[in-house]
Design an enzyme around this catalytic site. Structure first.
Site, PDB file in Angstrom:
ATOM      1  N   TYR B  94      -6.559  -3.642  -0.068  1.00 42.27           N
ATOM      2  CA  TYR B  94      -7.307  -3.692  -1.321  1.00 42.27           C
ATOM      3  C   TYR B  94      -8.277  -4.863  -1.300  1.00 42.27           C
ATOM      4  O   TYR B  94      -7.972  -5.922  -0.731  1.00 42.27           O
ATOM      5  CB  TYR B  94      -6.372  -3.900  -2.515  1.00 42.27           C
ATOM      6  CG  TYR B  94      -5.580  -2.696  -2.921  1.00 42.27           C
ATOM      7  CD1 TYR B  94      -6.040  -1.835  -3.911  1.00 42.27           C
ATOM      8  CD2 TYR B  94      -4.354  -2.414  -2.323  1.00 42.27           C
ATOM      9  CE1 TYR B  94      -5.301  -0.731  -4.310  1.00 42.27           C
ATOM     10  CE2 TYR B  94      -3.606  -1.311  -2.709  1.00 42.27           C
ATOM     11  CZ  TYR B  94      -4.086  -0.476  -3.705  1.00 42.27           C
ATOM     12  OH  TYR B  94      -3.351   0.606  -4.091  1.00 42.27           O
ATOM     13  N   TYR B 133       0.171   1.098   3.186  1.00 41.22           N
ATOM     14  CA  TYR B 133       0.229  -0.352   3.415  1.00 41.22           C
ATOM     15  C   TYR B 133       1.636  -0.872   3.152  1.00 41.22           C
ATOM     16  O   TYR B 133       2.397  -0.294   2.389  1.00 41.22           O
ATOM     17  CB  TYR B 133      -0.805  -1.093   2.556  1.00 41.22           C
ATOM     18  CG  TYR B 133      -0.662  -0.897   1.066  1.00 41.22           C
ATOM     19  CD1 TYR B 133       0.193  -1.689   0.313  1.00 41.22           C
ATOM     20  CD2 TYR B 133      -1.406   0.083   0.414  1.00 41.22           C
ATOM     21  CE1 TYR B 133       0.311  -1.507  -1.049  1.00 41.22           C
ATOM     22  CE2 TYR B 133      -1.290   0.268  -0.952  1.00 41.22           C
ATOM     23  CZ  TYR B 133      -0.428  -0.528  -1.675  1.00 41.22           C
ATOM     24  OH  TYR B 133      -0.312  -0.332  -3.025  1.00 41.22           O
ATOM     25  N   ARG B 143       4.025   1.647   1.199  1.00 35.69           N
ATOM     26  CA  ARG B 143       3.605   2.586   0.157  1.00 35.69           C
ATOM     27  C   ARG B 143       2.944   3.798   0.801  1.00 35.69           C
ATOM     28  O   ARG B 143       2.089   3.651   1.669  1.00 35.69           O
ATOM     29  CB  ARG B 143       2.561   1.957  -0.782  1.00 35.69           C
ATOM     30  CG  ARG B 143       2.988   0.809  -1.680  1.00 35.69           C
ATOM     31  CD  ARG B 143       4.040   1.123  -2.743  1.00 35.69           C
ATOM     32  NE  ARG B 143       4.113   2.462  -3.292  1.00 35.69           N
ATOM     33  CZ  ARG B 143       3.371   2.949  -4.289  1.00 35.69           C
ATOM     34  NH1 ARG B 143       2.460   2.213  -4.855  1.00 35.69           N
ATOM     35  NH2 ARG B 143       3.561   4.166  -4.741  1.00 35.69           N
ATOM     36  N   HIS B 146      -2.108   6.490  -1.676  1.00 38.70           N
ATOM     37  CA  HIS B 146      -2.222   6.907  -3.076  1.00 38.70           C
ATOM     38  C   HIS B 146      -3.525   6.394  -3.670  1.00 38.70           C
ATOM     39  O   HIS B 146      -4.110   5.420  -3.190  1.00 38.70           O
ATOM     40  CB  HIS B 146      -1.032   6.390  -3.905  1.00 38.70           C
ATOM     41  CG  HIS B 146      -0.938   4.895  -3.922  1.00 38.70           C
ATOM     42  ND1 HIS B 146      -0.303   4.179  -2.926  1.00 38.70           N
ATOM     43  CD2 HIS B 146      -1.409   3.968  -4.794  1.00 38.70           C
ATOM     44  CE1 HIS B 146      -0.392   2.888  -3.182  1.00 38.70           C
ATOM     45  NE2 HIS B 146      -1.062   2.722  -4.318  1.00 38.70           N
ATOM     46  N   HIS B 148      -4.860   5.212  -7.514  1.00 41.95           N
ATOM     47  CA  HIS B 148      -4.464   4.900  -8.893  1.00 41.95           C
ATOM     48  C   HIS B 148      -5.424   5.580  -9.861  1.00 41.95           C
ATOM     49  O   HIS B 148      -6.645   5.548  -9.643  1.00 41.95           O
ATOM     50  CB  HIS B 148      -4.517   3.396  -9.138  1.00 41.95           C
ATOM     51  CG  HIS B 148      -3.536   2.612  -8.325  1.00 41.95           C
ATOM     52  ND1 HIS B 148      -2.294   2.263  -8.787  1.00 41.95           N
ATOM     53  CD2 HIS B 148      -3.620   2.097  -7.070  1.00 41.95           C
ATOM     54  CE1 HIS B 148      -1.652   1.557  -7.864  1.00 41.95           C
ATOM     55  NE2 HIS B 148      -2.432   1.446  -6.806  1.00 41.95           N
TER      56      HIS B 148
END
Lengths: 166, 225
Positions: B94, B133, B143, B146, B148
């Site tokens: 991110y 990640y 995770r 995905h 959000h």
């Protein structure tokens, strides 16, 4: 409720790239007439600051604001005070903001309310405050600290903020 | 409240342990949460839906189209409602100073977008497929890929923040965030499906994912087509 609703998931720790927007914490410009500053902290069950929370405040008359917490769990909003709001059944509710809390570790958001400390009479008659056990009501009422209204959100434990089912 | 919602306290997701309220939520009588959703106070530009065109160059990764409809619980489309998304880049990183996963940032990818649904409730984003990640929830925790999503819907109680997953991801059964949803049907509602019809030849794969929000869309006027 007929439709199979889409379930909630946490906002996670990295919403900073997507959700905050410039001046999102300003429902009114700080220098405008009647503008007041709300400051607070989001705290966890050990009283530790929650640095990855996002708060939204909303009242149809005053608008919508969004602010994230900083490394100290602190947030702030600038707004004007909303007026009383009518309640179902024709009664009145004391002035308040609807406050929505998102955070890493919250699989669903939480909903609470912030009431104003200078509305003793209206607060005493407020139909929602009256549904809350008296010892917990004060978690919903901001405190006047000098020129600033202070409102902490305690997610768990001692002095836990009252949250409402939606 | 749907039984398909995750609980606040789900100890396998360590972050819930000190953040889940210990006191029961207070129920309000009917009507107290029946007021409109906030109006998003910023304009949304046409290009905000395209996460691959926010920089000088194109981001690295598998270009994808993510599309679907936003509906109320009666199956009616939510028109002109704001959809916000954010995600990791193709390497699973991110653009966030707190993300210290040793994977590269992509100078051509911010990872955030917005759009408005059309008159039939459709939304559409162009992006790149996010990478998995690691996170430190438990040993060797990763995770699943995905995106959000954040939506307002029409009423205050329609508000939803959730995550969309990709079909067949082997990390899903091991992910306590997804597994916090009590039943398989509920978890399945967060998994997009590969959509060959929307896939654009020589350009991008497509995934389809519909979102159903609590509350009712405004009833259309009877004489409306």
């Amino acid at each position: 409720m007929s439709g199979p609703l889409t379930p909630s998931q946490t906002v996670g720790p990295f919403f900073g790239v997507g959700l905050p927007f410039e001046r999102g914490e300003q429902l009114a410009p700080p220098e405008s007439a009647g503008a007041m500053r709300i400051e607070g902290q989001v705290l966890d069950g050990k009283g530790e600051p929650v640095p990855d929370a996002l708060l939204e405040i909303w009242q149809p008359a005053t608008g919508f604001g969004r602010a994230r917490t900083d490394s100290e769990g602190a947030f702030s909003f600038t707004t004007v005070k909303p007026g009383p709001v009518s309640a179902p059944g024709g009664r009145m509710q004391a002035p308040h903001f609807n406050v929505t809390v998102f955070a890493r570790g919250l699989l669903r958001h939480l909903v609470t309310r912030m009431y104003f400390p200078d509305e003793t009479q209206a607060n005493a008659a407020d139909p929602v405050l009256n549904l809350v056990e008296p010892a917990r009501r004060e978690t919903l009422i901001a405190k006047q600290c000098g020129g600033v209204l202070h409102f902490d959100v305690r997610l768990q434990g001692e002095q836990e903020t009252v949250f409402f089912a939606i | 409240m749907s039984e398909r919602e995750p609980p606040y306290l789900y100890p396998d997701y360590v972050g819930t342990r000190l953040r889940a309220p210990a006191q029961p939520l207070v129920n309000l009588p009917d009507g107290f949460h029946d007021f409109p959703a906030p109006l998003f106070p910023r304009t949304i530009a046409q290009v905000d839906h395209d996460l691959t065109r926010q920089h000088a160059g194109e981001p690295i990764g598998e270009r994808i189209i993510v599309t679907g409809r936003v509906l109320d619980s009666d199956g009616r489309p939510l028109r002109k409602t704001v959809v916000e998304v954010w995600q990791a880049n193709a390497a699973g990183r991110y653009l966030d100073q707190d993300d210290q996963h040793p994977a590269p940032l992509d100078p051509n990818f911010t990872g955030a977008g917005r759009c408005l649904t059309d008159n039939d409730g459709h939304y559409r984003f162009i992006t790149i497929k996010p990478g998995a990640y690691p996170w430190k929830n438990h040993r060797n925790a990763w995770r699943p890929a995905h995106i959000h999503f954040s939506l307002f819907g029409s009423e205050f109680r329609s508000r939803l923040v959730t995550q969309m997953y990709f079909p067949g991801d082997p990390l899903m059964p091991r992910d306590p965030i997804l597994q916090s949803i009590p039943d398989q049907a509920g978890r399945d509602r967060l998994v997009s499906r590969f959509d060959p019809e929307t896939t654009v030849p020589e350009w991008a794969l497509a995934y389809r994912w519909d979102i159903v929000l609590r509350g009712r869309a405004a009833t259309p006027f009877e004489n409306e087509p």
